[in-house]
Design a protein around this motif. Structure first.
Motif, mmCIF file in Angstrom:
data_model
loop_
_atom_site.group_PDB
_atom_site.id
_atom_site.type_symbol
_atom_site.label_atom_id
_atom_site.label_comp_id
_atom_site.label_asym_id
_atom_site.label_seq_id
_atom_site.Cartn_x
_atom_site.Cartn_y
_atom_site.Cartn_z
ATOM 1 N N VAL A 76 19.338 -33.461 9.431
ATOM 2 C CA VAL A 76 20.562 -34.085 9.960
ATOM 3 C C VAL A 76 21.246 -34.920 8.890
ATOM 4 C CG1 VAL A 76 21.415 -35.848 11.574
ATOM 5 C CG2 VAL A 76 19.832 -34.087 12.376
ATOM 6 N N LEU A 77 20.475 -35.712 8.173
ATOM 7 C CA LEU A 77 21.044 -36.593 7.151
ATOM 8 C C LEU A 77 21.669 -35.798 6.008
ATOM 9 C CD1 LEU A 77 18.154 -39.233 7.040
ATOM 10 C CD2 LEU A 77 20.376 -39.477 8.159
ATOM 11 N N GLU A 78 21.000 -34.750 5.584
ATOM 12 C CA GLU A 78 21.551 -33.921 4.512
ATOM 13 C C GLU A 78 22.793 -33.165 4.972
ATOM 14 O OE1 GLU A 78 17.473 -33.099 1.921
ATOM 15 O OE2 GLU A 78 18.168 -31.585 3.358
ATOM 16 N N ALA A 79 22.773 -32.742 6.238
ATOM 17 C CA ALA A 79 23.917 -32.001 6.771
ATOM 18 C C ALA A 79 25.158 -32.880 6.866
ATOM 19 C CB ALA A 79 23.577 -31.421 8.148
ATOM 20 N N VAL A 80 24.980 -34.137 7.271
ATOM 21 C CA VAL A 80 26.151 -35.010 7.399
ATOM 22 C C VAL A 80 26.689 -35.390 6.027
ATOM 23 C CG1 VAL A 80 24.970 -37.266 7.490
ATOM 24 C CG2 VAL A 80 27.114 -36.942 8.703
#
Length: 301
Positions: free
Chosen positions: A170-174
């Protein structure tokens, strides 16, 4: 012959057997042990950091923020209930870097009493150049999550492999999502339509990640509250705005600025309000970051 206790015979005579039983059932619980109020598993000092912790733990624990969302973490004074939550937590997660100065004593006291404490500043000294707003950069959040996950597993006694992997994704995607949205503006490092002005530095790590720099800062070098600026400082700020061709001033919702409003009116630029120190209407960390990105993109378009 069954012997009936005197108090039962009295109840039967006085109120009837059924009434006596009702009274007995009502009174007995009060004579037993006092109920113990359940405590939060993980206590976090502020709501944005809590949203990152929640991503890592998933459904394994309840995560509670001490500073209520929307309150200024620099100035919030903890209540007796807040301090009780800190001292009874399985783990306290603190931001550090002077971000919540009024909570430092309570957290230190809890640590001295044996409560496990994960302080980002202690665990990752120098993170984001010691900028307390490291959490505005999703990949800085990945760095913190990597260090925090095993501490959470020890405190909770569970494996967090699945939720941790999901959190990192999630963090990398955002980070990618935000970069694409801002990149569509043609922003460049230090130049371009994404440069903005602010009263102090509260989006430093965000700017570094997304190439959207604060090119005009009233209180340059400051990551916290400052005294009222002088006329000369405001003049220098206006000159910096004009020389860098800044068209947007960014203001944090929790720190409304009369100075920015006056400057904006004076030179005809726009003020964009963002939630940096609070989640606002964001329900998860991804929403928090993309709300800032969206506000900036709308301001520059």
């Amino acid at each position: 012959m069954r012997i009936v206790p005197k108090w039962v015979r009295f109840m039967k005579r006085k109120f009837g057997y059924t009434a006596g039983l009702v009274i007995l059932l009502t009174v007995l619980p009060a004579c037993g042990p006092k109920s113990v109020q359940s405590t939060s598993d993980i206590v976090v000092t502020n709501s944005v950091l809590a949203s990152i912790v929640q991503e890592v733990v998933g459904d394994a624990a309840r995560v509670v923020s001490i500073v209520p969302d929307g309150k200024d973490p620099h100035e919030y004074e903890p209540s007796a209930g807040d301090i009780a939550r800190i001292t009874s937590a399985k783990l306290v997660v603190a931001n550090g870097f002077g971000y919540e100065p009024t909570l430092e004593d309570a957290v230190a006291s809890a640590r001295a009493d044996g409560v496990p404490v994960f302080d980002v500043e202690r665990e990752l000294p120098g993170l984001a150049g010691n900028d307390p707003h490291w959490f505005t950069d999703p990949l800085m959040a990945v760095t913190v999550a990597e260090k925090l996950a095993p501490v959470l597993e020890t405190a909770l006694g569970v494996s967090l492999d699945e939720s941790y992997s999901s959190a990192v994704a999630v963090l990398e995607a955002v980070a990618d999502e935000g970069a694409k949205a801002i990149g569509a503006l043609g922003a460049g490092a230090g130049t371009g339509p994404c440069t903005f002005g602010s009263e102090h530095v509260f989006l430093g790590p965000f700017s570094g990640r997304f190439g959207c720099p604060a090119s005009a800062v009233l209180h340059a070098g400051s990551a916290g509250h400052d005294s009222e600026p002088s006329a000369a400082e405001i003049e220098d700020f206006v000159a910096s705005i004009e020389s860098n061709r800044v068209t947007v001033l960014v203001e944090d919702v929790s720190e409304p600025s009369k100075v920015l409003a006056r400057v904006a009116d004076q030179i005809g630029v726009r003020v964009v309000r963002v939630n940096v120190h609070a989640m606002g209407d964001a329900v998860a960390y991804r929403d928090y970051v993309m709300n800032i990105v969206g506000a900036l993109v709308d301001g520059f378009e």
